[in-house]
Every structure is written in C-alpha cells, then in structure tokens.
Design a protein around this motif. Structure first.
Motif, PDB file in Angstrom:
ATOM      1  N   ILE A  14     -12.079   1.905  -4.879  1.00  0.00           N
ATOM      2  CA  ILE A  14     -10.952   2.685  -4.358  1.00  0.00           C
ATOM      3  C   ILE A  14     -10.270   3.458  -5.486  1.00  0.00           C
ATOM      4  N   GLY A  15     -10.082   2.822  -6.628  1.00  0.00           N
ATOM      5  CA  GLY A  15      -9.456   3.503  -7.758  1.00  0.00           C
ATOM      6  C   GLY A  15     -10.252   4.706  -8.220  1.00  0.00           C
ATOM      7  N   ARG A  16     -11.576   4.551  -8.300  1.00  0.00           N
ATOM      8  CA  ARG A  16     -12.438   5.677  -8.698  1.00  0.00           C
ATOM      9  C   ARG A  16     -12.351   6.814  -7.691  1.00  0.00           C
ATOM     10  N   SER A  17     -12.371   6.454  -6.423  1.00  0.00           N
ATOM     11  CA  SER A  17     -12.321   7.487  -5.387  1.00  0.00           C
ATOM     12  C   SER A  17     -10.979   8.220  -5.409  1.00  0.00           C
ATOM     13  N   PHE A  87       3.811   9.569 -10.187  1.00  0.00           N
ATOM     14  CA  PHE A  87       3.237   8.897  -9.021  1.00  0.00           C
ATOM     15  C   PHE A  87       2.203   7.895  -9.530  1.00  0.00           C
ATOM     16  N   ILE A  88       2.339   6.645  -9.108  1.00  0.00           N
ATOM     17  CA  ILE A  88       1.435   5.582  -9.539  1.00  0.00           C
ATOM     18  C   ILE A  88       0.774   4.959  -8.315  1.00  0.00           C
ATOM     19  N   GLN A  89      -0.550   4.978  -8.287  1.00  0.00           N
ATOM     20  CA  GLN A  89      -1.304   4.424  -7.158  1.00  0.00           C
ATOM     21  C   GLN A  89      -2.000   3.140  -7.601  1.00  0.00           C
ATOM     22  N   GLU A  90      -1.558   2.025  -7.065  1.00  0.00           N
ATOM     23  CA  GLU A  90      -2.145   0.724  -7.405  1.00  0.00           C
ATOM     24  C   GLU A  90      -3.380   0.465  -6.550  1.00  0.00           C
ATOM     25  N   CYS A  91      -4.470   0.044  -7.198  1.00  0.00           N
ATOM     26  CA  CYS A  91      -5.754  -0.157  -6.516  1.00  0.00           C
ATOM     27  C   CYS A  91      -6.420  -1.456  -6.962  1.00  0.00           C
ATOM     28  N   THR A  92      -5.629  -2.495  -7.162  1.00  0.00           N
ATOM     29  CA  THR A  92      -6.183  -3.789  -7.584  1.00  0.00           C
ATOM     30  C   THR A  92      -6.710  -4.547  -6.360  1.00  0.00           C
ATOM     31  N   PRO A  93      -7.469  -5.644  -6.563  1.00  0.00           N
ATOM     32  CA  PRO A  93      -8.008  -6.397  -5.430  1.00  0.00           C
ATOM     33  C   PRO A  93      -6.926  -6.851  -4.449  1.00  0.00           C
ATOM     34  N   GLU A  94      -7.327  -7.079  -3.197  1.00  0.00           N
ATOM     35  CA  GLU A  94      -6.400  -7.400  -2.114  1.00  0.00           C
ATOM     36  C   GLU A  94      -5.914  -8.846  -2.235  1.00  0.00           C
ATOM     37  N   ASN A  95      -5.071  -9.052  -3.230  1.00  0.00           N
ATOM     38  CA  ASN A  95      -4.521 -10.372  -3.522  1.00  0.00           C
ATOM     39  C   ASN A  95      -3.018 -10.217  -3.729  1.00  0.00           C
ATOM     40  N   LEU A  96      -2.231 -10.865  -2.880  1.00  0.00           N
ATOM     41  CA  LEU A  96      -0.781 -10.661  -2.894  1.00  0.00           C
ATOM     42  C   LEU A  96      -0.165 -10.979  -4.248  1.00  0.00           C
ATOM     43  N   GLU A  97      -0.512 -12.115  -4.818  1.00  0.00           N
ATOM     44  CA  GLU A  97       0.120 -12.521  -6.080  1.00  0.00           C
ATOM     45  C   GLU A  97      -0.245 -11.568  -7.216  1.00  0.00           C
ATOM     46  N   LEU A  98      -1.506 -11.103  -7.226  1.00  0.00           N
ATOM     47  CA  LEU A  98      -1.932 -10.160  -8.258  1.00  0.00           C
ATOM     48  C   LEU A  98      -1.168  -8.848  -8.127  1.00  0.00           C
ATOM     49  N   LYS A  99      -1.058  -8.355  -6.911  1.00  0.00           N
ATOM     50  CA  LYS A  99      -0.356  -7.089  -6.702  1.00  0.00           C
ATOM     51  C   LYS A  99       1.130  -7.223  -7.031  1.00  0.00           C
ATOM     52  N   LYS A 100       1.741  -8.341  -6.634  1.00  0.00           N
ATOM     53  CA  LYS A 100       3.156  -8.556  -6.956  1.00  0.00           C
ATOM     54  C   LYS A 100       3.362  -8.604  -8.465  1.00  0.00           C
ATOM     55  N   LYS A 101       2.431  -9.214  -9.169  1.00  0.00           N
ATOM     56  CA  LYS A 101       2.518  -9.277 -10.632  1.00  0.00           C
ATOM     57  C   LYS A 101       2.468  -7.874 -11.233  1.00  0.00           C
ATOM     58  N   ILE A 102       1.534  -7.043 -10.742  1.00  0.00           N
ATOM     59  CA  ILE A 102       1.402  -5.667 -11.239  1.00  0.00           C
ATOM     60  C   ILE A 102       2.681  -4.878 -10.974  1.00  0.00           C
ATOM     61  N   PHE A 103       3.208  -4.971  -9.757  1.00  0.00           N
ATOM     62  CA  PHE A 103       4.414  -4.203  -9.439  1.00  0.00           C
ATOM     63  C   PHE A 103       5.634  -4.744 -10.178  1.00  0.00           C
ATOM     64  N   GLY A 104       5.635  -6.042 -10.463  1.00  0.00           N
ATOM     65  CA  GLY A 104       6.710  -6.594 -11.282  1.00  0.00           C
ATOM     66  C   GLY A 104       6.684  -6.020 -12.685  1.00  0.00           C
ATOM     67  N   GLN A 105       5.476  -5.845 -13.243  1.00  0.00           N
ATOM     68  CA  GLN A 105       5.336  -5.242 -14.570  1.00  0.00           C
ATOM     69  C   GLN A 105       5.734  -3.765 -14.547  1.00  0.00           C
ATOM     70  N   LEU A 106       5.284  -3.064 -13.509  1.00  0.00           N
ATOM     71  CA  LEU A 106       5.606  -1.636 -13.397  1.00  0.00           C
ATOM     72  C   LEU A 106       7.109  -1.425 -13.224  1.00  0.00           C
ATOM     73  N   ASP A 107       7.738  -2.318 -12.484  1.00  0.00           N
ATOM     74  CA  ASP A 107       9.170  -2.216 -12.204  1.00  0.00           C
ATOM     75  C   ASP A 107      10.001  -2.204 -13.484  1.00  0.00           C
ATOM     76  N   LEU A 108       9.472  -2.850 -14.515  1.00  0.00           N
ATOM     77  CA  LEU A 108      10.206  -2.954 -15.786  1.00  0.00           C
ATOM     78  C   LEU A 108      10.045  -1.733 -16.682  1.00  0.00           C
TER      79      LEU A 108
END
Length: 316
Positions: A14-17, A87-108
């Motif tokens: 998805i990220g590549r596309s 604009f930031i498009q997150e395309c990590t695997p469909e895992n809630l905790e992983l995505k929350k971790k990424i957005f927590g880092q981005l939020d800072l």
C-alpha cells in the motif's frame, strides 16, 4: 495550504502504491521504513512497475517515469521523513497497537498544519487517534487495494476531526486523480467493506445451501451485477431500472422485502462450506505464490484497462 510534499510511513504494497499515486500527481514523496533494505527493495519495485506501466501505456500523470522517480526519496529516520511534509499517510500493518504507537510518535513531532492520515481498512478513527494532541488534524484515508489502479478513497473523520482537515484531504485526493468519498461519521467497516461483506455473506449462504456452485456464483457478479457496478452504483441502478427511485420502490418494494426476509444469519466462514469454496477456487487458481501472483497481475491489468476506458468515456 496545498501540499507539495507528503510523507508515507511504511513501504509495503500500500505504501509503494501511494508513493506512485502521489508522484504521478507531481508531489514530492518521502517514503519511510525502519530498514534501509526494505526501502531499497521498495524503490526497485516502484521503478519496475512504472516502467511496465509506461510500456503498456497506463502510466499515470503528465510526468515521465524518471521525473516521477526523482520525486520519491527514502528515509529511515521518522523525524527527517516528515520534515517539510504537510500531509502524512500511514501505511503500516493492520495492527492497532502498532498504528497507535506510530501516531503517538508523529503527534510529538508535527506542527499544527500537518494532516495525519491512516490507510487503515477497518480500525475506527476513535480507536486510532483519541487522546492525541493533534487529533483535529487526524483522519482515515482508506484506499482500495491496489490504490494505483482503483481510485476510490474513503475519508473517515474522528469525532474531533476539524472539518478543514476533511476538506483539505478531499481536495488533495481529487488533485492526485483519486475518487474520494466523505463519510459523515465513523462506522465499523466504513462503507466499502460493509457493502463488500454483505455481498460475501449472501454469496457464502447461497453456496452453502447448495443453490449455486462457487464458480457460477462468481460469474453472477463478474458477468452480471459487476458489469453495471463498474460504472454506476446500486442506487442509480434502481433509478434507471424504473422511472426513478420512487417508481422502483413502488414496483419492487414488497418483492425486495420478501427476499430480504429470507436471508439467513451471519455465516461462520468456516467448516464444510469453507472447504467447498476453497476447493473450487483452488481448482481454478491453485493457491501457490507463482499462480496467485500471475492472477493478481492479470487482475491489475484488467483494472488498469477499465480505468482507462472509464476515463475516456468521461472525457467524451
């Protein structure tokens, strides 16, 4: 603010596309992943795809392959990857905790004008973004796999998402040639998957009850309903199949209710029916990587041809 640079978090399919879609739209793209070898592989894959698309006449955008590739750079440092992006498009695997971790880092590390967007296909924005400092800038932009060939993007807001975030995301998707739709509120499965699962559920029941074979069931869609739905949706189909929606309801209301009341419970998607459908599909397309990949390429070629036809028809 109209973005000229985007960041993509995750260099998988998805990220590549997404990188190819944004580059085709003339935007600078920074592709982030945790390992350099993954990024190197992603760039090689993107270059190969773009060259194949150019040779077949299906490359998107007004820029050449080399010009589009020049817009894509890679980075293994998250802060450096998002620097300058609005604009930031997150395309990590469909895992809630992983995505929350990424957005927590981005939020800072992001500013107040940056849109934080997720490609999730099923995780609700309220589960992803609640508690973030920049929650008003957060949104789901759910693509259809593969986004380069299928233009729909579902834009799903968090309850606290600022309306300007929705509008800016919608405008960006239009600018890069996608077909965005706005959901007024979040709902499980969004809209595409709710419709898809409704079809899958009844298909499963019909095969399980012995009404039709798995291969004939698929033919009902590919050579029947799908022929219409490639160009118009179910509501316009109703409108055109009578003298408007009200006339359709007058004619078919009772018949529809009669049929719908015979629908069974949600299937378990397991057991004997699963084995029956799996056998039929495996006989048609053996479940081995080489065969599946070839069939996926055929599917993507068909989608590309259909997209080109639809574009030509709209321009006429």
């Amino acid at each position: 603010m109209e973005p000229s640079q985007v960041a993509i978090i995750g260099s998988g399919l998805i990220g590549r596309s997404w990188a190819m879609v944004f580059a085709a739209g003339g935007l600078k793209v920074k592709l982030y992943d945790i390992a350099q070898e993954q990024l190197t592989s992603a760039l090689e894959n993107i270059r190969k795809q773009m060259k194949e698309l150019k040779e077949s006449g299906f490359l998107k955008g007004a820029l050449s392959v080399e010009q589009q590739l020049a817009l894509i750079s890679v980075c293994t440092d998250l802060k450096a990857a998002v620097e300058g992006a609005t604009f930031i498009q997150e395309c990590t695997p469909e895992n809630l905790e992983l995505k929350k971790k990424i957005f927590g880092q981005l939020d800072l590390i992001v500013g107040d004008n940056v849109i934080l967007s997720s490609s999730t296909s099923c995780l609700l924005p309220s589960k992803l973004f609640t508690g973030l400092k920049h929650v008003k800038q957060c949104i789901v932009s759910h693509p259809v796999n593969p986004p380069y060939f299928v233009p729909l993007v579902e834009i799903v807001p968090h309850p606290e998402t600022d309306p300007s975030t929705t509008e800016r995301t919608y405008a960006l998707m239009k600018k890069i040639g996608q077909s965005p739709v706005k959901l007024n509120r979040e709902i499980e499965g969004f809209v595409l998957n709710r419709l898809q699962y409704a079809v899958i559920s009844e298909a499963w029941r019909l095969v399980g009850e012995g009404v039709i074979s798995p291969t004939d069931l698929d033919l009902v869609m590919s050579d029947g309903l799908g022929m219409r739905y490639a160009f118009i949706g179910p509501l316009e189909t109703m409108h055109l199949n009578a003298e408007g929606i009200s006339n359709y309801c007058e004619r078919y209301r009772e018949g529809m209710k009669l049929v719908l009341n015979t629908f069974g419970p949600v299937p378990e998607f397991s057991g004997e029916i699963e084995q029956k459908i799996n056998q039929a599909m495996s006989e048609k397309i053996p479940s081995v990587p080489k065969v599946l990949d070839a069939r996926r390429k055929w599917r993507d070629d068909c989608l590309t041809g259909l997209a080109k036809l639809k574009k030509e028809m709209k321009s006429d």
